[in-house]
Design a protein around this motif. Structure first.
Motif, PDB file in Angstrom:
ATOM      1  N   LYS A  24       0.825  -1.204   0.000  1.00  0.00           N
ATOM      2  CA  LYS A  24       0.000   0.000   0.000  1.00  0.00           C
ATOM      3  C   LYS A  24       0.861   1.256   0.000  1.00  0.00           C
ATOM      4  O   LYS A  24       0.547   2.243  -0.679  1.00  0.00           O
ATOM      5  CB  LYS A  24      -0.940  -0.025   1.201  1.00  0.00           C
ATOM      6  CG  LYS A  24      -2.019  -1.096   1.089  1.00  0.00           C
ATOM      7  CD  LYS A  24      -2.969  -1.066   2.279  1.00  0.00           C
ATOM      8  CE  LYS A  24      -4.066  -2.105   2.101  1.00  0.00           C
ATOM      9  NZ  LYS A  24      -5.027  -2.110   3.229  1.00  0.00           N
ATOM     10  N   SER A  74       0.898   3.925  -3.151  1.00  0.00           N
ATOM     11  CA  SER A  74       0.561   5.324  -2.903  1.00  0.00           C
ATOM     12  C   SER A  74       1.698   6.247  -3.330  1.00  0.00           C
ATOM     13  O   SER A  74       1.479   7.265  -4.001  1.00  0.00           O
ATOM     14  CB  SER A  74       0.246   5.506  -1.420  1.00  0.00           C
ATOM     15  OG  SER A  74      -0.179   6.816  -1.157  1.00  0.00           O
ATOM     16  N   GLY A 132      -5.470   3.700   5.045  1.00  0.00           N
ATOM     17  CA  GLY A 132      -5.972   4.393   3.859  1.00  0.00           C
ATOM     18  C   GLY A 132      -6.137   5.885   4.095  1.00  0.00           C
ATOM     19  O   GLY A 132      -5.835   6.707   3.220  1.00  0.00           O
ATOM     20  N   LEU A 157      -2.688   7.506   4.044  1.00  0.00           N
ATOM     21  CA  LEU A 157      -2.144   7.645   2.692  1.00  0.00           C
ATOM     22  C   LEU A 157      -2.900   8.710   1.900  1.00  0.00           C
ATOM     23  O   LEU A 157      -2.311   9.385   1.043  1.00  0.00           O
ATOM     24  CB  LEU A 157      -2.177   6.292   1.987  1.00  0.00           C
ATOM     25  CG  LEU A 157      -1.246   5.238   2.608  1.00  0.00           C
ATOM     26  CD1 LEU A 157      -1.405   3.896   1.932  1.00  0.00           C
ATOM     27  CD2 LEU A 157       0.216   5.690   2.562  1.00  0.00           C
ATOM     28  N   GLN A 158      -4.194   8.885   2.187  1.00  0.00           N
ATOM     29  CA  GLN A 158      -4.913  10.010   1.586  1.00  0.00           C
ATOM     30  C   GLN A 158      -4.352  11.328   2.111  1.00  0.00           C
ATOM     31  O   GLN A 158      -4.222  12.308   1.376  1.00  0.00           O
ATOM     32  CB  GLN A 158      -6.404   9.919   1.896  1.00  0.00           C
ATOM     33  CG  GLN A 158      -7.223  11.077   1.353  1.00  0.00           C
ATOM     34  CD  GLN A 158      -7.145  11.197  -0.158  1.00  0.00           C
ATOM     35  OE1 GLN A 158      -7.468  10.262  -0.880  1.00  0.00           O
ATOM     36  NE2 GLN A 158      -6.712  12.354  -0.648  1.00  0.00           N
ATOM     37  N   ASP A 216      -1.385  12.246   0.083  1.00  0.00           N
ATOM     38  CA  ASP A 216      -1.819  12.892  -1.160  1.00  0.00           C
ATOM     39  C   ASP A 216      -2.162  14.361  -0.931  1.00  0.00           C
ATOM     40  O   ASP A 216      -1.731  15.254  -1.677  1.00  0.00           O
ATOM     41  CB  ASP A 216      -3.066  12.171  -1.694  1.00  0.00           C
ATOM     42  CG  ASP A 216      -2.739  11.168  -2.778  1.00  0.00           C
ATOM     43  OD1 ASP A 216      -1.685  10.523  -2.666  1.00  0.00           O
ATOM     44  OD2 ASP A 216      -3.534  11.022  -3.720  1.00  0.00           O
ATOM     45  N   ASP A 217      -2.948  14.612   0.097  1.00  0.00           N
ATOM     46  CA  ASP A 217      -3.388  15.977   0.378  1.00  0.00           C
ATOM     47  C   ASP A 217      -2.220  16.865   0.793  1.00  0.00           C
ATOM     48  O   ASP A 217      -2.196  18.063   0.483  1.00  0.00           O
ATOM     49  CB  ASP A 217      -4.449  15.966   1.473  1.00  0.00           C
ATOM     50  CG  ASP A 217      -5.775  15.386   1.005  1.00  0.00           C
ATOM     51  OD1 ASP A 217      -6.061  15.490  -0.207  1.00  0.00           O
ATOM     52  OD2 ASP A 217      -6.516  14.836   1.824  1.00  0.00           O
ATOM     53  N   HIS A 224     -13.983   7.160  -0.667  1.00  0.00           N
ATOM     54  CA  HIS A 224     -12.799   7.439  -1.487  1.00  0.00           C
ATOM     55  C   HIS A 224     -12.940   8.855  -2.029  1.00  0.00           C
ATOM     56  O   HIS A 224     -14.038   9.274  -2.432  1.00  0.00           O
ATOM     57  CB  HIS A 224     -12.696   6.431  -2.636  1.00  0.00           C
ATOM     58  CG  HIS A 224     -11.415   6.518  -3.399  1.00  0.00           C
ATOM     59  ND1 HIS A 224     -11.206   7.449  -4.402  1.00  0.00           N
ATOM     60  CD2 HIS A 224     -10.260   5.787  -3.318  1.00  0.00           C
ATOM     61  CE1 HIS A 224      -9.991   7.294  -4.897  1.00  0.00           C
ATOM     62  NE2 HIS A 224      -9.394   6.292  -4.255  1.00  0.00           N
ATOM     63  N   ARG A 225     -11.858   9.598  -2.029  1.00  0.00           N
ATOM     64  CA  ARG A 225     -11.913  11.004  -2.405  1.00  0.00           C
ATOM     65  C   ARG A 225     -12.481  11.199  -3.804  1.00  0.00           C
ATOM     66  O   ARG A 225     -13.297  12.104  -4.035  1.00  0.00           O
ATOM     67  CB  ARG A 225     -10.505  11.621  -2.318  1.00  0.00           C
ATOM     68  CG  ARG A 225     -10.431  13.109  -2.644  1.00  0.00           C
ATOM     69  CD  ARG A 225     -11.167  13.958  -1.614  1.00  0.00           C
ATOM     70  NE  ARG A 225     -10.679  13.709  -0.263  1.00  0.00           N
ATOM     71  CZ  ARG A 225      -9.585  14.264   0.260  1.00  0.00           C
ATOM     72  NH1 ARG A 225      -8.874  15.127  -0.455  1.00  0.00           N
ATOM     73  NH2 ARG A 225      -9.232  13.990   1.498  1.00  0.00           N
ATOM     74  N   ASP A 229      -9.742   1.449  -6.389  1.00  0.00           N
ATOM     75  CA  ASP A 229      -8.542   1.773  -5.615  1.00  0.00           C
ATOM     76  C   ASP A 229      -8.675   1.206  -4.206  1.00  0.00           C
ATOM     77  O   ASP A 229      -9.461   1.701  -3.401  1.00  0.00           O
ATOM     78  CB  ASP A 229      -8.352   3.293  -5.552  1.00  0.00           C
ATOM     79  CG  ASP A 229      -7.116   3.695  -4.737  1.00  0.00           C
ATOM     80  OD1 ASP A 229      -6.346   2.798  -4.336  1.00  0.00           O
ATOM     81  OD2 ASP A 229      -6.927   4.902  -4.502  1.00  0.00           O
ATOM     82  N   VAL A 284      -6.381   1.295  -1.892  1.00  0.00           N
ATOM     83  CA  VAL A 284      -5.357   1.865  -1.018  1.00  0.00           C
ATOM     84  C   VAL A 284      -5.875   3.073  -0.249  1.00  0.00           C
ATOM     85  O   VAL A 284      -5.815   3.120   0.987  1.00  0.00           O
ATOM     86  CB  VAL A 284      -4.103   2.245  -1.836  1.00  0.00           C
ATOM     87  CG1 VAL A 284      -3.077   2.929  -0.953  1.00  0.00           C
ATOM     88  CG2 VAL A 284      -3.506   0.996  -2.473  1.00  0.00           C
ATOM     89  N   ARG A 285      -6.379   4.078  -0.926  1.00  0.00           N
ATOM     90  CA  ARG A 285      -6.723   5.348  -0.275  1.00  0.00           C
ATOM     91  C   ARG A 285      -8.197   5.390   0.125  1.00  0.00           C
ATOM     92  O   ARG A 285      -8.904   6.367  -0.107  1.00  0.00           O
ATOM     93  CB  ARG A 285      -6.367   6.512  -1.189  1.00  0.00           C
ATOM     94  CG  ARG A 285      -4.872   6.679  -1.422  1.00  0.00           C
ATOM     95  CD  ARG A 285      -4.557   7.745  -2.439  1.00  0.00           C
ATOM     96  NE  ARG A 285      -5.146   7.447  -3.731  1.00  0.00           N
ATOM     97  CZ  ARG A 285      -5.979   8.252  -4.378  1.00  0.00           C
ATOM     98  NH1 ARG A 285      -6.310   9.417  -3.855  1.00  0.00           N
ATOM     99  NH2 ARG A 285      -6.468   7.905  -5.550  1.00  0.00           N
TER     100      ARG A 285
END
Length: 658
Positions: free
Chosen positions: A86, A90, A505, A508-509, A512-513, A632-633, A639, A641-642
């Protein structure tokens, strides 16, 4: 060079630290698992520091570096396969390579790190210097390996690794651009909290299941307690920040932390037993010498009593041959031995163990560490010098300005004698946090974390905002409901899987952010909104719109009483906070197996959903209906993972059909 010069070099973002020799690479190979990548392993000559690098193909590299810091006290650069997959997916998606190290020392059964054995003599190596030198090397090596030096670098780490990601940002400004500390330790609060916790766990060792059951039923947990000591200890535990709802996680793991006392406060144990104002004054520590007459394994009749301190769901995971205790000869076995330390192993390679339970003529010392057990015929000496001192330590390190410690002060003054005010020596897991750093940070904390409760992150974020005029544009705090100190999974037992979520998750999001925030000034979703009650417990806002953060909210409505064989319907409302994505998955557990086999049909991802299920319970008793959801975003159902999880539980009392 003077000591001051060396410190300046060690904390410089681009100048090599003279404590580390030249880098070497001893493994360089292509690997297909867990996903395709180039793997390098190496270290620095003349040190114990070892590192790994995971590289995507050159065409996938976009000039970023993600550095992962393992939790606890570090000591290993090896990652579990599922977690590694994961993390790599990511990071590679962000065009980053991944680097990690053992943070300056090599973990082994004989050198467990807890309490000091094996740790670097200079603890700044662990705190940030080994990670910083690894980052410097990795950035330079990327030019040859991937064609360019990374233009941005980020830290991510959990627990002790979360605390050390903060240390890195604060102690070596400019080396990293941002960090995601997860379930972070806060050493301004930790030693006080952990001391309160060990005292409570010893007093409540036979009551933890009853306490958890009372909380599950919405009842007052104090009504199941028998003594004033138990009531006082549970009250103190809550006031120190223990999350209500995490009572299921009360266990006897904490006595091991008494091993830290000689390192964090070398004179304390002696002072505890000799100085006025300390509970040990005029008393003698318990010391008992005994011979190991036999070993108790998880399949033996005495084992259930010796495994009682373990969280219920984890007891089933021990192999039948796992040694959980020993039968003693030559000493009276009483509850006074609980918390006593003893050593096992060859001279010069001794390992500390802790008695966590007693039954008959047996002591228990169950844990999941691969550490030596005593052998039949060994003579051991059980000693509670440090346990007794540790369970009172919180009285003597009180900062009345901190809400979790005011209970131990009167009119702003500590009630008991205080330890010398050199708090730096208690900063053994990381540097003592200052609240000042360059870059940006998204802290992810678990609402039901019994080891590092949300008050830890709250305290740090408040310090950042007090010390930095632009605090709101520098740090976010997302608190995840129904999350504990680690990811829930079937491998941790059925009950853990039914009570808690997986938070990786969400972390890891957050990574990203963080990248979008640092590089493109895209503001991440707002802080999780919460209040601290009079007990210092974190109360999350009740609706998604009010709560913010990134986690979906779930509630279940349905009958709390039913008859066996009767069809009953349960309805769940799921809502995702603004700008946090859509619900992509939902699954019910109606049979208590923790497998969540009844998947809800979601025709199209949405930020608000109502989900129904009908079920008939076949047996009388207390049943728990659980719905676990994930958002999920981007609403991407492919996906894995996130994804950001949450769950809701509803207790149902089922009677016979008649």
């Amino acid at each position: 060079m003077t000591d001051q010069d060396l410190t300046a070099v060690a904390d410089a973002p681009h100048q090599d630290d003279p404590a580390f020799g030249p880098a070497f690479i001893d493994v360089d190979e292509w690997r297909e698992s867990p996903i395709p990548h180039r793997y390098l392993h190496g270290g620095f000559e003349g040190t114990e520091t070892r590192f790994v690098m995971y590289l995507p193909g050159r065409d996938a590299y976009q000039g970023r570096m993600v550095q992962e810091l393992a939790g606890g006290v570090g000591g290993s650069e090896v990652h579990p396969p599922e977690y590694l997959e994961k993390l790599l997916r990511s990071a590679f998606r962000l065009g980053a390579f991944v680097v990690a190290s053992n943070q300056g020392w090599i973990l082994s059964p004989e050198r467990p790190g807890v309490g000091g054995p094996g740790l670097p003599e200079d603890l700044t190596i662990l705190s940030h210097r080994a990670s910083a030198q690894t980052a410097r090397y990795a950035k330079t090596a990327a030019v040859e390996l991937l064609g360019a030096r990374p233009h941005h670098a980020y830290l991510i780490g959990g627990s002790g690794g979360g605390a050390r990601s903060v240390s890195g940002m604060e102690q070596v400004p400019g080396l990293w651009d941002g960090a995601v500390p997860i379930v972070m330790v806060n050493q301004h609060l930790a030693w006080h909290y952990w001391s309160v916790w060990i005292r409570a766990e010893v007093a409540l060792r036979h009551k933890k299941d009853a306490i958890a059951a009372a909380v599950d039923a919405g009842a007052d947990p104090f009504t199941v307690l028998d003594t004033d000591e138990q009531r006082q200890c549970l009250s103190d535990l809550y006031r120190a920040g223990y999350p209500k709802g995490a009572e299921y996680l009360l266990s006897m793991a904490a006595p091991e932390w008494a091993n830290w006392i000689p390192l964090i406060d070398p004179e304390y144990a002696e002072d505890f037993w000799t100085l006025p104002g300390y509970a040990g004054e005029g008393k003698e520590p318990l010391r008992a010498t005994a011979t190991v007459a036999g070993l108790v394994r998880a399949s033996d009749p005495e084992a259930p009593a010796l495994m009682e301190p373990l969280i219920e769901g984890l007891r089933e995971l021990l192999a039948p041959e796992h040694v959980v205790g020993a039968r003693l000869g030559g000493a009276e076995v009483t509850s006074d031995l609980i918390g006593c330390r003893f050593t096992v192993g060859e001279p010069g390679r001794e390992v500390l163990r802790v008695c966590t339970a007693v039954t008959g003529d047996c002591i228990g010392f169950v844990d999941f560490q691969e550490r030596p057990a005593p052998q039949v015929g060994d003579e051991i000496t059980l000693d509670d010098t440090f346990e007794q001192a540790w369970s009172h330590y919180h009285r003597h390190i009180v900062d009345p300005e901190r809400p979790t410690m005011r209970h131990w002060a009167n009119d702003g003054r500590p009630i008991w004698p205080q330890r010398p005010a050199d708090a730096e020596r208690r900063a053994v897991l990381c540097a003592l946090p200052t609240g000042r750093f360059e870059g940006k940070m998204i802290a992810v904390q678990s609402a039901l974390d019994h080891l590092c409760p949300p008050i830890f992150a709250h305290d740090y974020v408040e310090s950042v905002r007090a010390r930095c005029g632009d605090g709101d544009d520098r740090i976010r705090l997302w608190i995840l409901d129904n999350a504990m100190h680690g990811d829930a999974s079937p491998g941790l037992g059925t009950e853990i899987n039914l009570r808690f979520i997986r938070f990786l998750g969400a972390a890891l999001q957050a990574l990203d952010d963080l990248v979008a925030w640092v590089e493109d000034d895209v503001k991440p979703p707002a802080d999780t909104s919460y209040e601290l009650d009079a007990w210092n417990r974190t109360l999350l806002a009740p609706t998604a719109g009010q709560r913010g953060g990134i986690q979906p909210l779930v509630s279940i409505e349905g009958p709390v009483e039913a008859r066996a064989g009767e069809a009953v319907r349960f309805t769940a409302d799921v809502e995702v906070p603004p700008d946090a994505g859509s619900v992509v998955e939902a699954a019910w557990d109606l049979d208590g197996t923790g497998r969540f086999e009844q998947k809800a049909q979601i025709k199209e991802p949405a930020s608000n959903l109502t989900i129904d299920v009908e079920h008939s319970f076949t047996e009388a008793g207390t049943h728990v209906v659980v719905l676990r959801v994930a958002s999920h975003r981007q609403g991407d159902t492919s996906d894995p993972v996130r994804v950001v999880e949450n769950l809701a539980r509803l207790q149902v009392r089922v009677t016979d059909e008649s």
